[in-house]
Scaffold this motif. Structure first.
Motif, PDB file in Angstrom:
ATOM      1  N   TYR A 355       0.754  -0.872   0.118  1.00 15.87           N
ATOM      2  CA  TYR A 355      -0.010   0.049  -0.195  1.00 15.87           C
ATOM      3  C   TYR A 355       1.100   1.303   0.050  1.00 15.87           C
ATOM      4  CZ  TYR A 355      -4.366  -2.879   0.942  1.00 15.87           C
ATOM      5  OH  TYR A 355      -5.097  -3.386   0.255  1.00 15.87           O
ATOM      6  N   GLY A 396      -8.568  -2.330  -3.193  1.00 18.29           N
ATOM      7  CA  GLY A 396      -8.565  -2.381  -1.762  1.00 18.29           C
ATOM      8  C   GLY A 396      -9.033  -2.681  -1.140  1.00 18.29           C
ATOM      9  N   CYS A 397     -10.486  -2.619  -1.449  1.00 15.86           N
ATOM     10  CA  CYS A 397     -11.821  -4.002  -1.049  1.00 15.86           C
ATOM     11  C   CYS A 397     -12.693  -3.645  -2.388  1.00 15.86           C
ATOM     12  CB  CYS A 397     -12.613  -3.084  -0.255  1.00 15.86           C
ATOM     13  SG  CYS A 397     -13.456  -3.967   0.201  1.00 15.86           S
ATOM     14  N   VAL A 399     -15.474  -3.651  -1.960  1.00 15.47           N
ATOM     15  CA  VAL A 399     -17.702  -2.937  -1.454  1.00 15.47           C
ATOM     16  C   VAL A 399     -17.736  -1.579  -1.891  1.00 15.47           C
ATOM     17  CG1 VAL A 399     -18.885  -1.954   0.435  1.00 15.47           C
ATOM     18  CG2 VAL A 399     -17.669  -4.337   0.642  1.00 15.47           C
ATOM     19  N   PRO A 400     -16.568  -1.263  -1.683  1.00 12.76           N
ATOM     20  CA  PRO A 400     -15.888   0.450  -2.011  1.00 12.76           C
ATOM     21  C   PRO A 400     -16.227   1.296  -3.595  1.00 12.76           C
ATOM     22  CG  PRO A 400     -14.730  -0.033  -1.039  1.00 12.76           C
ATOM     23  CD  PRO A 400     -15.082  -0.972  -0.358  1.00 12.76           C
ATOM     24  N   GLY A 427      -7.384  -6.366  -0.628  1.00  6.33           N
ATOM     25  CA  GLY A 427      -6.722  -6.647   0.160  1.00  6.33           C
ATOM     26  C   GLY A 427      -6.554  -7.847   1.298  1.00  6.33           C
ATOM     27  N   ALA A 428      -8.317  -8.166   1.395  1.00  6.81           N
ATOM     28  CA  ALA A 428      -8.068  -9.066   2.687  1.00  6.81           C
ATOM     29  C   ALA A 428      -7.537 -10.620   1.674  1.00  6.81           C
ATOM     30  CB  ALA A 428     -10.077  -9.298   2.820  1.00  6.81           C
ATOM     31  N   GLU A 500      -3.731   4.371   6.947  1.00  6.68           N
ATOM     32  CA  GLU A 500      -5.369   4.356   7.327  1.00  6.68           C
ATOM     33  C   GLU A 500      -5.850   2.521   6.196  1.00  6.68           C
ATOM     34  OE1 GLU A 500      -7.478   7.299   4.238  1.00  6.68           O
ATOM     35  OE2 GLU A 500      -6.909   8.886   6.339  1.00  6.68           O
ATOM     36  N   LYS A 501      -4.993   2.312   5.214  1.00 11.62           N
ATOM     37  CA  LYS A 501      -5.475   0.927   5.081  1.00 11.62           C
ATOM     38  C   LYS A 501      -4.980  -0.298   5.953  1.00 11.62           C
ATOM     39  CE  LYS A 501      -5.960   2.316   0.013  1.00 11.62           C
ATOM     40  NZ  LYS A 501      -5.676   3.117  -0.784  1.00 11.62           N
ATOM     41  N   ASP A 504      -6.827  -0.239   9.172  1.00  7.19           N
ATOM     42  CA  ASP A 504      -8.069  -0.809   8.931  1.00  7.19           C
ATOM     43  C   ASP A 504      -8.116  -2.365   9.210  1.00  7.19           C
ATOM     44  OD1 ASP A 504      -9.696   1.225   9.069  1.00  7.19           O
ATOM     45  OD2 ASP A 504     -10.530   1.484   7.022  1.00  7.19           O
ATOM     46  N   PHE A 505      -7.112  -3.234   8.116  1.00  8.40           N
ATOM     47  CA  PHE A 505      -6.615  -4.394   7.557  1.00  8.40           C
ATOM     48  C   PHE A 505      -6.310  -4.893   9.424  1.00  8.40           C
ATOM     49  CE2 PHE A 505      -3.762  -7.511   7.285  1.00  8.40           C
ATOM     50  CZ  PHE A 505      -4.592  -8.726   5.812  1.00  8.40           C
ATOM     51  N   ARG A 508      -9.610  -4.523  11.643  1.00 10.29           N
ATOM     52  CA  ARG A 508     -10.770  -5.970  11.087  1.00 10.29           C
ATOM     53  C   ARG A 508     -10.104  -7.513  11.514  1.00 10.29           C
ATOM     54  NH1 ARG A 508     -14.722  -7.424   7.042  1.00 10.29           N
ATOM     55  NH2 ARG A 508     -13.523  -9.212   6.160  1.00 10.29           N
ATOM     56  N   GLU A 572     -10.096 -12.677   4.541  1.00 10.06           N
ATOM     57  CA  GLU A 572      -8.957 -13.148   5.400  1.00 10.06           C
ATOM     58  C   GLU A 572      -8.926 -13.907   6.422  1.00 10.06           C
ATOM     59  OE1 GLU A 572     -10.829 -10.786   5.770  1.00 10.06           O
ATOM     60  OE2 GLU A 572      -9.993  -8.952   5.946  1.00 10.06           O
ATOM     61  N   ALA A 619     -19.882  -9.615   2.759  1.00 14.62           N
ATOM     62  CA  ALA A 619     -20.299  -7.574   2.306  1.00 14.62           C
ATOM     63  C   ALA A 619     -20.076  -7.621   1.108  1.00 14.62           C
ATOM     64  CB  ALA A 619     -19.082  -7.566   2.849  1.00 14.62           C
TER      65      ALA A 619
END
Lengths: 661, 85
Positions: A355, A396-397, A399-400, A427-428, A500-501, A504-505, A508, A572, A619
């Motif tokens: 990242y 990144g993900c 969902v977004p 990322g997961a 930030e990324k 959050d990882f 989670r 994950e 998700a």
């Protein structure tokens, strides 16, 4: 006392001029009915007192903002004796648009050609005489900040007060001129607070304030409605004439040095976004990013976190034993939490480094180029170019990434973009790749990761093409993008973006993944009396039940099967479960060793293909339901990637076996 | 001139302000104003990026949102009609 209004574009030096003219004799209030600040002041010249009103800075005199309305209302209704139009000499062409509108209103205008010193330093030569002649109003050079030309401006203004403004006759083309004439004659019969010519012009421009004023004037309204019913729209032509008028004047009165329009960004883009080299360079840059990720993240940083988690596990285990904790608690904390969650956390350094490099690419402006480079590819396969933006977000993900498809107006484009987004490696999924790379391809980490990401993009494009030819047939609309200039990455912005990324990882891993692991741990030790993490546990039995499905793909073990099953809750969880079910091996290198013993290189490749492409996490499926408002598409999102991934994983394994791998 | 801006955008691959401004012989600031005007009039559609950063994303492993500053312009239906008129 005579009134002078100051009007000009923002940053034209208008307020500086106001301060110079009025000194301390000024007061600030509000224009009635609005929140726009009203500055008024006065100055004395040769014994006479003059009132000065500083109107809000504005680029035009439409009805699109309070500032514009306040300025034009004062000029038309306030009847200032003179309007000093403060013009930024370095930006004459833009500023003269407002001047043109002032002249259309019939205002008694004096142009203060301000910031002339800056214009001179930029080698911009403006002929004030020619400009004055072309505009039909006095033009005075000033440098308000240095109090230069102020006396001349005051003299010019006072002279203009005694003269009637020279009426400039504008022409907007025969048709519009005729319409203005017709409207003017209709407006003459009415009582108006504004000049008829100007009102007619504004009505043809569709000015909302003017339209509301003539609302009760039946003849005018009927005429406008007849134009409207004929689909006549003059606004663009009127604005166009103003620009053409200004363009003509600047060509006549301004000499500028030849501007160097080939910027450094242009030069870099000639190579980086060229049709021939753009795509290979993009591929090379991404390959280098993945290589560097392994060199920095694994070789330099990776060991520290692994050692720290190992030490933490030993410390906690020692502590739990010393206080006489029951075996089930020790098992839950050490094998469940440290083994499961730790197996995910051990890859934080690699994720952090990846990242970090992606943030650098983003901050330099290169990722925007990537979107542009891919735009051509996207269009070639029938996808909308904007789709790649959502795909980048999906890295990144997902969902977004899926939410980013909202910018696609066309339903066909949006549905395709949604359905292919989960093929972008989020990322997961990284920890899964990293475990298998560490186990089977330790020396080719960057290359393997690059191939996985490229396969995801390739699959997305292929499915996009298929969808655009089958489920969602239609044309994609054309669009162009403005690329930001290249810049040196800002360390703070890069670190913030990365942090930030990564944070959050980690968060989670400590919440959602912990909950998933806790549930799976319970399933792995029940029913009571069975060997924990064994085939006899509930988890083992679930894995045993689904494992035949994966046997043709080469990983028909209950452990692999149950990890894929858990991955539907959260990606994950795949590594977390593997860390837990290979009982006792827990995190890091021990897990890698266990995986090396349970998979062959070929079945590992097949497993990687499966994890890259199969059913996205819960998700994502929920987001698809929300965004499409359809259970059908949510179910489709769950099923079709699974079928596709299974078919490809089987093909990889079976063809690889036939070839002797 | 505004119609020319629409044509330039239609024929361009990338929205390069310096290039379009050079082709039309106007300053970049004026071009920017023209584009704003065309957007306001509905001839162009401007997309400043997705709004995913503003949307809370509870299901993500990473708080990924679109931070890529790409401004996108597309010609609307009435814009196309204007070009062809």
């Amino acid at each position: 006392m005579q009134n002078i209004a100051l009007v000009g574009n923002p940053n034209s030096g208008k307020t500086t001029l106001f301060n110079v003219l009025t000194g301390s004799n000024q007061h600030v209030g509000n224009w009635p009915g609005v929140t726009v600040e009203k500055k008024e002041g006065s100055f004395k010249h040769k014994g006479a007192l003059y009132n000065v009103v500083d109107l809000p800075g504005t680029y035009s005199l439409g009805a699109y903002s309070e500032d514009e309305l306040v300025a034009r209302d004062f000029i038309v209704k306030g009847n200032p004796d003179v309007v000093i139009n403060v013009v930024d000499s370095t930006n004459l062409e833009r500023n003269l648009y407002l001047t043109t509108q002032l002249l259309e209103m019939g205002a008694n205008v004096v142009v203060a050609l301000n910031m002339m010193d800056e214009a001179e330093s930029k080698k911009i030569k403006i002929s004030t005489d020619d400009l004055s002649e072309a505009l039909g109003v006095p033009v005075v050079s000033t440098v308000a900040a240095k109090r230069k030309g102020i006396e001349e401006l005051i003299e010019g203004t006072l002279r203009a007060m005694d003269q009637k403004p020279r009426k400039i006759v504008f022409t907007y083309g025969k048709e519009i001129d005729e319409e203005i004439s017709k409207l003017r004659s209709l407006l003459k019969e009415e009582s108006l607070p504004y000049p008829e010519d100007w009102t007619a012009l504004k009505l043809l421009e569709g000015d909302q304030e003017m339209l509301s004023i003539v609302d009760g004037m039946d003849k005018v309204k009927a005429h406008l409605e007849s134009l409207h019913s004929d689909n006549v729209d003059y606004e663009l032509d009127i604005v166009d004439k103003r620009y053409a008028y200004v363009n003509g004047i600047t060509k006549k009165c301004v000499v500028k040095p030849d501007e160097e329009i080939i910027t450094t960004t242009d030069r870099i883009d000639k190579v980086l976004t060229s049709r021939l080299f753009g795509l290979p360079i993009f591929g090379l840059i991404m390959y280098l990013v993945f290589q560097l990720t392994f060199v920095v993240g694994s070789d330099f940083l990776g060991g520290y976190v692994e050692t720290a988690i190992g030490l933490f596990g030993e410390l906690v285990e020692g502590l739990l034993v010393s206080i006489g904790s029951p075996d089930w608690l020790i098992s839950f904390i050490i094998e469940g939490f440290v083994g499961g969650v730790g197996a995910v956390l051990v890859f934080v350094p690699l994720i952090m480094v990846l990242y970090f490099f992606l943030a650098i690419l983003e901050d330099t402006g290169y990722m925007a180029r990537a979107a542009y480079i891919m735009d051509g590819v996207m269009r070639a396969v029938g996808l909308h170019g904007k789709t790649f933006i959502s795909m980048i977000v999906g890295f990144g993900c997902n969902v977004p990434g899926i939410m980013a498809t909202r910018t696609l107006e066309n339903k066909k484009d949006r549905m395709i973009a949604i359905l292919i987004n989960p093929f972008m490696s989020c990322g997961a999924r990284l920890p899964i790749y990293l475990v298998f790379i560490a186990a089977f391809f330790p020396d080719k980490g960057g290359l393997v990761l690059f191939i996985i990401y490229a396969l995801g993009i390739g699959m997305a494009l292929l499915m996009g093409k298929i969808f655009s030819k089958t489920l969602f047939i239609g044309e994609s609309s054309h669009f162009i993008m403005e690329l930001p200039p290249y810049r040196l990455p800002s360390p703070s912005s890069v670190v913030r973006d990365m942090w930030e990324k990564v944070w959050d990882f980690v968060k989670r891993a400590g919440t959602v993944i912990f909950a998933v692991v806790a549930l799976l741990w319970v399933l792995s030790v029940l029913p009571m009396g069975v060997e924990p993490y064994s085939q006899e546990s509930i988890l083992g039995r679930i894995g045993e039940f689904i494992s035949p499905l994966f046997a043709p793909a080469g990983f028909g073990t209950w452990q692999a099967s149950v990890s894929l099953f858990a991955g539907i809750a959260a990606k994950e969880a795949v590594v977390a479960v593997l860390g837990m079910v290979y009982a006792g091996v827990s995190e890091g290198s021990e897990l890698v060793t266990a995986i090396r013993g349970s998979f062959t290189t070929l079945s590992a490749v097949s497993f990687l293909v499966m994890t890259l492409l199969y059913t996205p996490c819960a998700a994502v499926i929920a987001t698809v339901k929300k965004e499409t408002n359809s259970y059908k598409w949510a179910a489709f999102m769950a099923i079709y990637p699974f079928v596709l991934a299974w078919v490809l994983a089987v093909l990889v394994y079976q063809i690889g076996s036939l070839m002797g791998f | 001139m505004l119609k020319e801006v629409l044509k330039e955008i239609k024929e361009a691959d990338v929205y390069s302000k310096p290039q379009i401004a050079k082709n039309l012989q106007v300053s970049e600031n004026v071009l920017e104003d023209m584009i704003k005007t065309l957007v306001r009039m509905g001839y162009l559609d401007e997309d400043l990026g997705s709004s995913t950063c503003e949307t809370k994303c509870s299901g993500c492993s990473v708080s990924s949102c679109n931070t890529i500053p790409i401004k996108m312009l597309s010609i609307t239906e009435i814009g196309e009609r204007k070009i062809n008129s």
